[in-house]
Design a protein around this motif. Structure first.
Motif, mmCIF file in Angstrom:
data_model
loop_
_atom_site.group_PDB
_atom_site.id
_atom_site.type_symbol
_atom_site.label_atom_id
_atom_site.label_comp_id
_atom_site.label_asym_id
_atom_site.label_seq_id
_atom_site.Cartn_x
_atom_site.Cartn_y
_atom_site.Cartn_z
ATOM 1 N N SER A 113 0.829 -1.203 0.000
ATOM 2 C CA SER A 113 0.000 0.000 0.000
ATOM 3 C C SER A 113 0.870 1.263 0.000
ATOM 4 O O SER A 113 1.653 1.468 -0.927
ATOM 5 C CB SER A 113 -0.962 -0.056 1.195
ATOM 6 O OG SER A 113 -2.004 0.875 1.050
ATOM 7 N N SER A 137 -0.755 -4.446 -3.348
ATOM 8 C CA SER A 137 -1.937 -3.621 -3.081
ATOM 9 C C SER A 137 -1.556 -2.144 -3.021
ATOM 10 O O SER A 137 -1.991 -1.410 -2.141
ATOM 11 C CB SER A 137 -2.609 -4.060 -1.779
ATOM 12 O OG SER A 137 -2.945 -5.424 -1.822
ATOM 13 N N SER A 227 -2.011 -8.308 -5.614
ATOM 14 C CA SER A 227 -3.187 -7.762 -4.929
ATOM 15 C C SER A 227 -4.123 -8.899 -4.579
ATOM 16 O O SER A 227 -3.946 -10.041 -5.017
ATOM 17 C CB SER A 227 -3.924 -6.746 -5.809
ATOM 18 O OG SER A 227 -4.678 -7.401 -6.816
ATOM 19 N N ASP A 231 -10.381 -4.817 -3.566
ATOM 20 C CA ASP A 231 -9.597 -3.792 -2.891
ATOM 21 C C ASP A 231 -10.418 -2.515 -2.850
ATOM 22 O O ASP A 231 -10.934 -2.067 -3.877
ATOM 23 C CB ASP A 231 -8.277 -3.547 -3.630
ATOM 24 C CG ASP A 231 -7.251 -2.824 -2.773
ATOM 25 O OD1 ASP A 231 -7.505 -1.662 -2.406
ATOM 26 O OD2 ASP A 231 -6.211 -3.422 -2.459
ATOM 27 N N VAL A 236 -9.063 -2.889 -8.464
ATOM 28 C CA VAL A 236 -8.172 -3.968 -8.895
ATOM 29 C C VAL A 236 -7.790 -3.809 -10.363
ATOM 30 O O VAL A 236 -6.684 -4.176 -10.775
ATOM 31 C CB VAL A 236 -8.830 -5.338 -8.629
ATOM 32 C CG1 VAL A 236 -8.037 -6.472 -9.261
ATOM 33 C CG2 VAL A 236 -8.950 -5.569 -7.121
ATOM 34 N N PHE A 239 -4.520 -2.146 -10.773
ATOM 35 C CA PHE A 239 -3.361 -3.014 -10.586
ATOM 36 C C PHE A 239 -3.061 -3.781 -11.878
ATOM 37 O O PHE A 239 -1.903 -3.966 -12.258
ATOM 38 C CB PHE A 239 -3.582 -3.996 -9.441
ATOM 39 C CG PHE A 239 -3.833 -3.355 -8.102
ATOM 40 C CD1 PHE A 239 -3.075 -2.290 -7.665
ATOM 41 C CD2 PHE A 239 -4.832 -3.822 -7.268
ATOM 42 C CE1 PHE A 239 -3.300 -1.701 -6.434
ATOM 43 C CE2 PHE A 239 -5.068 -3.250 -6.032
ATOM 44 C CZ PHE A 239 -4.299 -2.180 -5.619
ATOM 45 N N HIS A 258 -7.433 -6.108 0.606
ATOM 46 C CA HIS A 258 -6.345 -5.137 0.514
ATOM 47 C C HIS A 258 -5.045 -5.636 1.149
ATOM 48 O O HIS A 258 -3.976 -5.111 0.850
ATOM 49 C CB HIS A 258 -6.769 -3.817 1.171
ATOM 50 C CG HIS A 258 -5.751 -2.726 1.052
ATOM 51 N ND1 HIS A 258 -5.340 -2.220 -0.164
ATOM 52 C CD2 HIS A 258 -5.047 -2.056 2.002
ATOM 53 C CE1 HIS A 258 -4.439 -1.276 0.039
ATOM 54 N NE2 HIS A 258 -4.233 -1.155 1.333
#
Length: 280
Positions: A113, A137, A227, A231, A236, A239, A258
């Motif tokens: 993150s 994530s 991931s 999320d 997503v 990503f 997440h």
């Protein structure tokens, strides 16, 4: 936030202090039996800490990797200044470079993150310490609109309330099914986190620019985008497109949201070690 199942490290890991040219950082240092086949530096996300990776440590060491999970400045057991300028992304990236140097070996870098965006900044500053980069994530730019609203609310609260008051307010808004397994550990971590760090890095998450093309130009550097299936911080699909732009390996961890590191640690560790095994 990631909700680790426990704040007690497994037998393979030891809590210690990593001394660097930029200060001292609390870490969990997990070592395999015998000579490690690689060293991994793990950066936690917003409101997180090194304990977010506890469930990964045993499976990573069983695969032969030394794993070092770190509290960044102002996170949990690492002290941090009370000025927002000290938490500029460039300062946090410089800390990561100092941590990698202190480990005295090239490392596989993983950021979860917020930690992924800090990891990206570190790589863009200096690529040489890193064998690979995994973004877990961690999206290409600012967080979703809903999360921007939540971060603004949290920042406003932190500016006028104590950490204890904010904790109680957050828990009151939690649905019953999200009662943490180790609530005392989460509360203790929150109370020891520097609120200035949360305000500054929360603002970063709401304003981060898209630097994917810059990162894609960093070659050769194996890259991995991980991931969960869902999320609520970044869609997503972002990503997916980021992995394509980076020409990166893409892993979606079934059943995870997440925080694949805590939601599905065994499956996540297997995907990570498979990537690292081939990242030379």
């Amino acid at each position: 936030m990631s909700r680790p199942p426990t704040f007690t490290p497994p037998p393979c890991a030891h809590a210690r202090t990593l001394t660097t040219r930029r200060g001292r950082f609390a870490v969990l240092d997990a070592r395999p039996t015998g000579v490690p086949q690689g060293t991994v530096l793990l950066l936690p996300g917003y409101t997180g800490s090194k304990e977010d990776f506890i469930a990964l440590l045993e499976p990573l060491t069983e695969s032969g990797y030394r794993a070092v999970a770190v509290d960044g400045r102002g996170q949990y057991e690492t002290e941090g200044p009370d000025t927002q300028e000290a938490y500029n992304q460039g300062e946090l990236a410089a800390d990561v470079l100092a941590q990698a140097a202190a480990l005295d070996t090239p490392v596989h870098l993983l950021g979860h993150s917020l930690g992924g965006q800090i990891a990206r900044a570190a790589v863009l500053t200096e690529r040489s310490p890193f064998l690979s980069l995994t973004l877990m994530s961690s999206g290409p730019a600012q967080v979703s609109e809903l999360q921007r609203q939540r971060l603004k609310m949290l920042g406003d609260a932190l500016a006028t309330m104590t950490m204890e008051q904010v904790w109680e307010a957050m828990r009151a808004m939690d649905p019953p099914e999200e009662t943490p397994v180790d609530g005392s550990g989460l509360r203790g971590r929150w109370l020891r986190t520097n609120p200035v760090q949360l305000i500054a890095t929360g603002r970063q998450l709401t304003t981060e620019p898209d630097r994917v093309d810059e990162l894609a130009a960093v070659q050769p550097l194996p890259k991995h985008v991980v991931s969960g299936e869902r999320d609520d911080t970044w869609p997503v699909t972002l990503f997916d497109s980021m992995a394509t732009r980076l020409r990166a390996r893409r892993t979606v961890v079934a059943g995870a949201q997440h925080s694949p590191n805590t939601d599905r640690p065994l499956e996540t560790a297997a995907a990570l070690t498979e990537f690292w095994d081939g990242a030379y």
